[in-house]
Structures are given as C-alpha cells and as structure tokens.
Write a protein that holds these residues in place. Structure first.
Motif, PDB file in Angstrom:
ATOM      1  N   ARG A 408      31.164  51.070  62.752  1.00 40.10           N
ATOM      2  CA  ARG A 408      30.067  50.951  63.684  1.00 40.10           C
ATOM      3  C   ARG A 408      28.910  51.958  63.420  1.00 40.10           C
ATOM      4  N   SER A 409      29.101  52.995  62.660  1.00 39.65           N
ATOM      5  CA  SER A 409      28.022  53.821  62.296  1.00 39.65           C
ATOM      6  C   SER A 409      27.075  53.253  61.512  1.00 39.65           C
ATOM      7  N   ASN A 410      27.773  51.973  60.495  1.00 40.27           N
ATOM      8  CA  ASN A 410      26.799  51.529  59.651  1.00 40.27           C
ATOM      9  C   ASN A 410      26.159  50.182  60.181  1.00 40.27           C
ATOM     10  N   ILE A 411      26.028  49.937  61.531  1.00 40.43           N
ATOM     11  CA  ILE A 411      25.837  48.713  62.127  1.00 40.43           C
ATOM     12  C   ILE A 411      24.880  49.116  63.423  1.00 40.43           C
ATOM     13  N   GLY A 412      23.551  48.431  63.256  1.00 40.97           N
ATOM     14  CA  GLY A 412      22.914  48.524  64.494  1.00 40.97           C
ATOM     15  C   GLY A 412      22.540  47.496  65.164  1.00 40.97           C
ATOM     16  N   MET A 413      22.453  47.554  66.575  1.00 47.67           N
ATOM     17  CA  MET A 413      22.196  46.243  67.235  1.00 47.67           C
ATOM     18  C   MET A 413      21.041  46.246  68.281  1.00 47.67           C
ATOM     19  N   VAL A 414      20.369  45.476  68.323  1.00 41.56           N
ATOM     20  CA  VAL A 414      19.329  45.195  69.333  1.00 41.56           C
ATOM     21  C   VAL A 414      19.531  43.991  70.152  1.00 41.56           C
ATOM     22  N   PHE A 415      19.893  44.392  71.454  1.00 43.44           N
ATOM     23  CA  PHE A 415      20.335  42.994  72.370  1.00 43.44           C
ATOM     24  C   PHE A 415      19.065  42.421  72.971  1.00 43.44           C
ATOM     25  N   GLN A 416      19.329  41.199  73.506  1.00 45.16           N
ATOM     26  CA  GLN A 416      18.388  40.425  74.296  1.00 45.16           C
ATOM     27  C   GLN A 416      18.028  41.225  75.559  1.00 45.16           C
ATOM     28  N   ASP A 417      19.209  41.813  76.287  1.00 38.78           N
ATOM     29  CA  ASP A 417      18.961  42.539  77.529  1.00 38.78           C
ATOM     30  C   ASP A 417      19.221  44.077  77.067  1.00 38.78           C
ATOM     31  N   THR A 418      17.921  44.477  76.929  1.00 35.15           N
ATOM     32  CA  THR A 418      17.911  45.668  76.472  1.00 35.15           C
ATOM     33  C   THR A 418      18.415  46.821  77.535  1.00 35.15           C
ATOM     34  N   PHE A 419      19.442  47.841  77.089  1.00 35.69           N
ATOM     35  CA  PHE A 419      19.823  48.750  78.152  1.00 35.69           C
ATOM     36  C   PHE A 419      19.338  50.307  77.838  1.00 35.69           C
ATOM     37  N   LEU A 420      18.879  50.781  78.770  1.00 35.13           N
ATOM     38  CA  LEU A 420      18.110  51.941  78.652  1.00 35.13           C
ATOM     39  C   LEU A 420      18.793  53.061  79.682  1.00 35.13           C
ATOM     40  N   PHE A 421      19.034  54.193  79.381  1.00 37.18           N
ATOM     41  CA  PHE A 421      19.818  55.057  80.362  1.00 37.18           C
ATOM     42  C   PHE A 421      18.716  55.842  81.297  1.00 37.18           C
ATOM     43  N   SER A 422      19.186  56.239  82.392  1.00 36.04           N
ATOM     44  CA  SER A 422      18.237  57.083  83.142  1.00 36.04           C
ATOM     45  C   SER A 422      18.220  58.398  82.418  1.00 36.04           C
ATOM     46  N   ALA A 423      17.155  58.487  81.534  1.00 34.03           N
ATOM     47  CA  ALA A 423      16.919  59.657  80.723  1.00 34.03           C
ATOM     48  C   ALA A 423      15.614  59.606  80.321  1.00 34.03           C
ATOM     49  N   SER A 424      15.064  60.583  79.517  1.00 33.93           N
ATOM     50  CA  SER A 424      13.669  60.522  78.786  1.00 33.93           C
ATOM     51  C   SER A 424      13.702  59.484  77.735  1.00 33.93           C
ATOM     52  N   LEU A 425      12.232  59.208  77.490  1.00 32.18           N
ATOM     53  CA  LEU A 425      12.322  58.174  76.419  1.00 32.18           C
ATOM     54  C   LEU A 425      12.675  58.810  75.029  1.00 32.18           C
TER      55      LEU A 425
END
Length: 578
Positions: A408-425
């Motif tokens: 998984r450290s060799n795979i990046g994913m961009v999902f349809q439903d993007t999840f962002l955490f309650s944190a800074s940009l």
C-alpha cells in the motif's frame, strides 16, 4: 464466566497495585470491626460501671481509628483507581489499534454507531467494574468473614440466629443477578442501536434536510430512544423491587436480634453493650450483602460489555500479512489479474474470471454500469479484499506474498467521495507523508492547481477545515486529494470516478492537475465520461462482474459493442474512430 476471567486477567500486570488496595481494604475492615468493641466498652464499663479512666482510652482509640481508616481508605481507592485507569487506557489503545487493521469486510458488516458505542459506553462500563466492582466485592467478602468470626466469638447463639436471614438474602441476590444480566445486555444493544441512528443522521444531515425528512428522522430516533427508555425502566423496576426487599429481610434480622438479645439483657444473660455491639456487627454484615447485589448487577453489565468488546478484539483481519511476506520497497508497477473471482458473501460473485495486464506507466481506464464491479476490482489492487479464486500479481509477486505496508505504500488513491480530516490543509495534504516539509507540501499543491486558492485564505496552509472538509467545494476537496497523492508519489495510482460530482470547469482544472500526477505511473481510472478516455492505453469495459471488452478508445468504437453504445448515449452521435 470466560468473559469475566478475561476481564480479571487484565489485572495481572498491575497485581502489586491491586494487592496494595486489597491489603488496605483488609486493614479498613479490621478498623471497622474494632469500633463496636469500643462502643461496648463505653456502655458496659464507662457508663454502667463508671470506669471513667477508660473514657480517654476509648476516645483516643476512636480518633486513631478514624485517622488510620481515612489513610487506608485513600490508599485503597487510589491504588485500585490507578490500576483500573491504566487498564482502561491500555484497552482503549488496543481496541483503537485493532480497529485500524480490521478488513473492509468487517466494516461492511458492522455499523459505525455500534463500534462507537462499544469503544465508549462499553469501555466505560468496564472501567466502573474494575474501579468499583472488584474492590467492593473483595471488601464485602472480607467484611462478611471477619464480622461473622467476631459475632460467633461474642455469642454463638445470636450469631446463629443472625445467619437465619442469609439464605433468604442469598436467594434474593441470585434471583436479582439472574434477571439483571439479560436486562443490561438489552440496554447495551439498544444504546448501540441508538448511537448508530444518531451517527447516520449527523453524517447525512444535509440529505435529511434536502428531502425535508426531519420529522421522519426524529420519529425514528424517538422510537429507538423509547425502546431504550423501556429497557432502562425494566432494569429500574428490578432494582426498585429487589433492594427494598433485601432491606426488609435485613430489618427482620435486626428485629430478631433485638427481641432475643433484649430478653437476654433483661434476664442478665447478656450485657447491654454486647447487644449494641452485636447489632452494630449485624449492620456491618448486612451492608456488604446488600452491596453484593449492586456488585452483581455491575458484574453482569460488565460481562455484557466485555462480550461486545472482545468480539471486536477477537475478530481477525481477513486480509493480513502471511508468514514470510516480502517487503518489496519501491516497485515498477506491473499489475496482472489472473482468472480472479470474488464474492463478498461467498455466494454471489461480484468479479468473474477477471484477467488483464497493466505494464508500468500504463493508463488503464475502467468503465461500466453501476454495480458492474469496477470499484471492487481497483480495491483488490490494494488488497482490501483477497480473491476467492485466481491471483493478482505485482511485479510478478502474488499480492498475498507481499506485506500490506509494502504494497500500500506503493499505491495512491483518489476517491470519488474525498475524505478530509478535521485538521489544517497542510496536514491533510501531508496525511500520507507525515514527514513532508512545507516546501514539498506547497509544490504538491501547485501541481494539483490548488496552491493559489490556499494562499488566498487568511491562514493559508494552516487553515483548519471542518469535518469531512466542510466549507470547501467538491472540486477543491478533490484537488487537495490530488495534492495528497502527488506528495505521496506512488508507483501505482487509482482514481475512482473522482470527477463524477464536479462541473466541467472544475473537471478541467482537476484534469490539468492530473497530468502532473500520472506522469510515469501505472494508473487505473474509473470513469463515467468516456470522452475523457481518448488517451488511455487500455480500456476495460465491465458488465455484471465480467470484462466484456478490452482495447483503446478507437478500437472499442470500431468494435461497435457496449462501449460504443455508451459513447453514443453520452455524446448523442454515432461513434467514429476519430
């Protein structure tokens, strides 16, 4: 009982602290037993015989007992509190850590609200058991043994009479425990169900209000809350009946002791101070017996909570590292599916005989109707699920022979439903690369065409965003996700229909950012808009879990199959190879 044993085993690492609490409880019991003897001396010798010189001794003794009792009670409470808090601290950490590694299939089965209830309410119930339940149980047993010994030493006849109430109390306590466990099990289950409704409602509040379903959701919550109320009231009825009943039985014992003991005092067979002391011991005996009813209730609740918590801890990840799994380091990105079949439930196949190869640097697009198996296929590349039959290879290695971290450290994913955490940009962009510098984060944002927007904010990259990225548009969230993937810099990139919910202008910005992201990577793109797939090296057309067509955009249009039909429906024109 197995659950109770596992709960008690948690005390083993802190056994010396628990023993300190136990010894303090023992000393408190000894001091409690000493007080009625001092009262007996005051009545029989100081008052009745006017031996005033003993008054100073008794007074000093009571003060000393109160002082040492306060000290040992503090040590008892502090030590058991410390042990219980440490155990719950470890349990919360273990539970949270275990949840991080459970497979997707587990979360597909288990509602989020149920997990939240177990990780909070059930854990807190265990804390009360470890904190209050154990020490009160041990203290009660110690007190009962000590007090009975003193009572038989003082007057065997009255002690035997006082024991007459014990069978009735024991039966009552047993009946109470037998009824209260299923009652509290129902309460815990219903509380978890209520938490699930609340969690779903808060997560989907925009949908609720958009379709004016506030009243419906309110009624659903009210119904669940009413069920919880009814179950709690049933438990309250048990408490309200059995505890006064135990008090009544205790009162009968006291009345019997005073009737027989009073006659003995009048006849000169027993001193008044002895009777008062004996009755004090009877109260000391009854109190822990009544407390045992409360402790048994707490134990039953803890067993119910323990079962639910251990169900999580005992759940093994269906996808995990096999013995001898390899750490590949940086991979080239050669992906191959060989005759892969998969089903979520072991019955209905979602993927059927899937076979294809993607060379390093290939751009592979996957299209098909909803439910055709597109998302399942790309999720298997990250080994979120294992195939029922066949195998998936990365650089010639079966995915099951590679460590999950290495894969998984060799795979990046961009999902349809993007999840962002309650944190800074900045923290959200660097989520997959925690050690990234601010300069690296900014470079990734520039590549994702989101840098200028971030810089326009008052706090720039330090801007805190709300839960799930509330406050940002869909396109802005997607570009932050692309920046995250750019910074992660994987060999394989999976894009799951990530432009489906944005307008054409935003899609243009995202696709411009995408050119920076996919350069030199093996890319798997799930897409609905076929016009964007003209540059794909290979297109897989899926239907009912099968790959029904393969080829380039031009080849598939010339084939005039399913792909050409979809293209005609989207573009409103006859497909051509141009």
């Amino acid at each position: 009982m197995e659950v109770l044993k596992r709960l008690l085993k948690m005390l083993i690492p802190y056994r010396f602290v628990v023993m300190g609490s136990f010894m303090s409880a023992l000393l408190v019991m000894v001091l409690n037993i000493a007080v009625p003897q001092l009262i007996r001396i005051v009545i029989d010798r100081v008052i009745m015989l006017e031996e005033l010189h003993l008054l100073q001794f008794v007074t000093s003794g009571i003060i000393a007992i109160a002082l040492f009792k306060a000290l040992f009670t503090f040590l008892q409470r502090y030590s058991i509190d410390y042990a219980s808090q440490r155990i719950i601290y470890d349990l919360r950490n273990n539970l949270y850590s275990h949840l991080q590694y459970l497979s997707f299939s587990y979360y597909n089965r288990m509602p989020t609200g149920q997990l939240m209830s177990r990780a909070t309410s059930d854990v807190e119930t265990l804390r009360r058991f470890l904190d209050f339940g154990i020490i009160h149980f041990l203290q009660g047993i110690i007190t009962i043994i000590g007090v009975l010994s003193i009572m038989f030493y003082m007057n065997a006849f009255l002690a035997a009479v006082s024991l007459a109430i014990l069978p009735f109390l024991t039966i009552t306590i047993y009946q109470f425990g037998k009824k209260v466990k299923p009652a509290y099990t129902d309460i815990q289950k219903q509380l978890a169900s209520l938490t699930s409704v609340l969690q779903e409602n808060l997560s989907g509040i925009r949908l609720v209000q958009a379709f004016t379903q506030e009243n419906r959701e309110r009624d659903k919550f009210f119904s669940k809350n009413k069920d919880l109320f009814d179950r709690n009231i049933f438990a309250v009825r048990l408490w309200s009946f059995y505890f006064p009943y135990m008090n009544f039985i205790s009162g009968l014992g006291t009345a019997l002791i005073f009737w027989l003991g009073g006659r003995a005092v009048i006849l000169g067979q027993l001193q008044l101070g002895e009777l008062v002391a004996f009755n004090s011991y009877l109260l000391l005996l009854v109190m822990p017996l009544r407390m045992l009813g409360w402790v048994i209730s707490l134990i039953q609740r803890s067993i119910s909570s323990g079962e639910r918590i251990f169900e999580i801890l005992d759940s093994e990840p269906e996808v995990k590292d096999y013995p001898g799994a390899l750490d590949l380091g940086k991979v080239e990105g050669h992906v191959e599916f060989r005759n892969v079949n998969f089903s979520y439930d072991g019955e209905k196949e979602v993927l059927k005989n899937i076979s294809f190869t993607a060379e390093p640097g290939d751009f592979v697009a996957i299209v098909g109707s909803t439910g055709s198996g597109k998302s399942t296929l790309v999720e298997m590349i990250s080994r979120f699920y294992d195939p029922d039959e066949g195998k998936i290879l990365l650089d010639g290695y079966d995915l099951r022979d590679i460590t999950l971290n290495s894969l998984r450290s060799n795979i990046g994913m961009v999902f349809q439903d993007t999840f962002l955490f309650s944190a800074s940009l900045a923290e959200n962009i660097a989520y997959g690369t925690p050690g990234a510098s601010r300069e690296e984060i900014m470079e990734a944002a520039k590549g994702a065409q989101i840098h200028d927007f971030i810089e326009s904010l008052p706090e720039g990259y330090d801007t805190e965003i709300g839960e799930r990225g509330l406050g940002l548009s869909g396109g802005q969230k997607q570009r932050i996700a692309i920046a995250r993937a750019l910074l992660f810099n994987p060999a394989i990139l999976i894009l799951d229909d990530f432009t489906a919910n944005v307008d054409y202008k935003t899609e243009f910005l995202i696709r411009r950012a995408l050119k920076n992201l996919i350069r030199g990577k093996t890319v798997f793109l799930i897409a609905q808009r076929l016009s964007s797939l003209k540059n794909a090296d290979r297109i897989l057309v899926m239907e009912d879990g099968r790959i029904v067509e393969k080829g380039t955009h031009k080849e598939l249009l010339l084939a005039r199959g399913l792909y050409a039909e979809i293209y005609k429906m989207q573009c409103g024109e006859e497909p051509t190879a141009s």
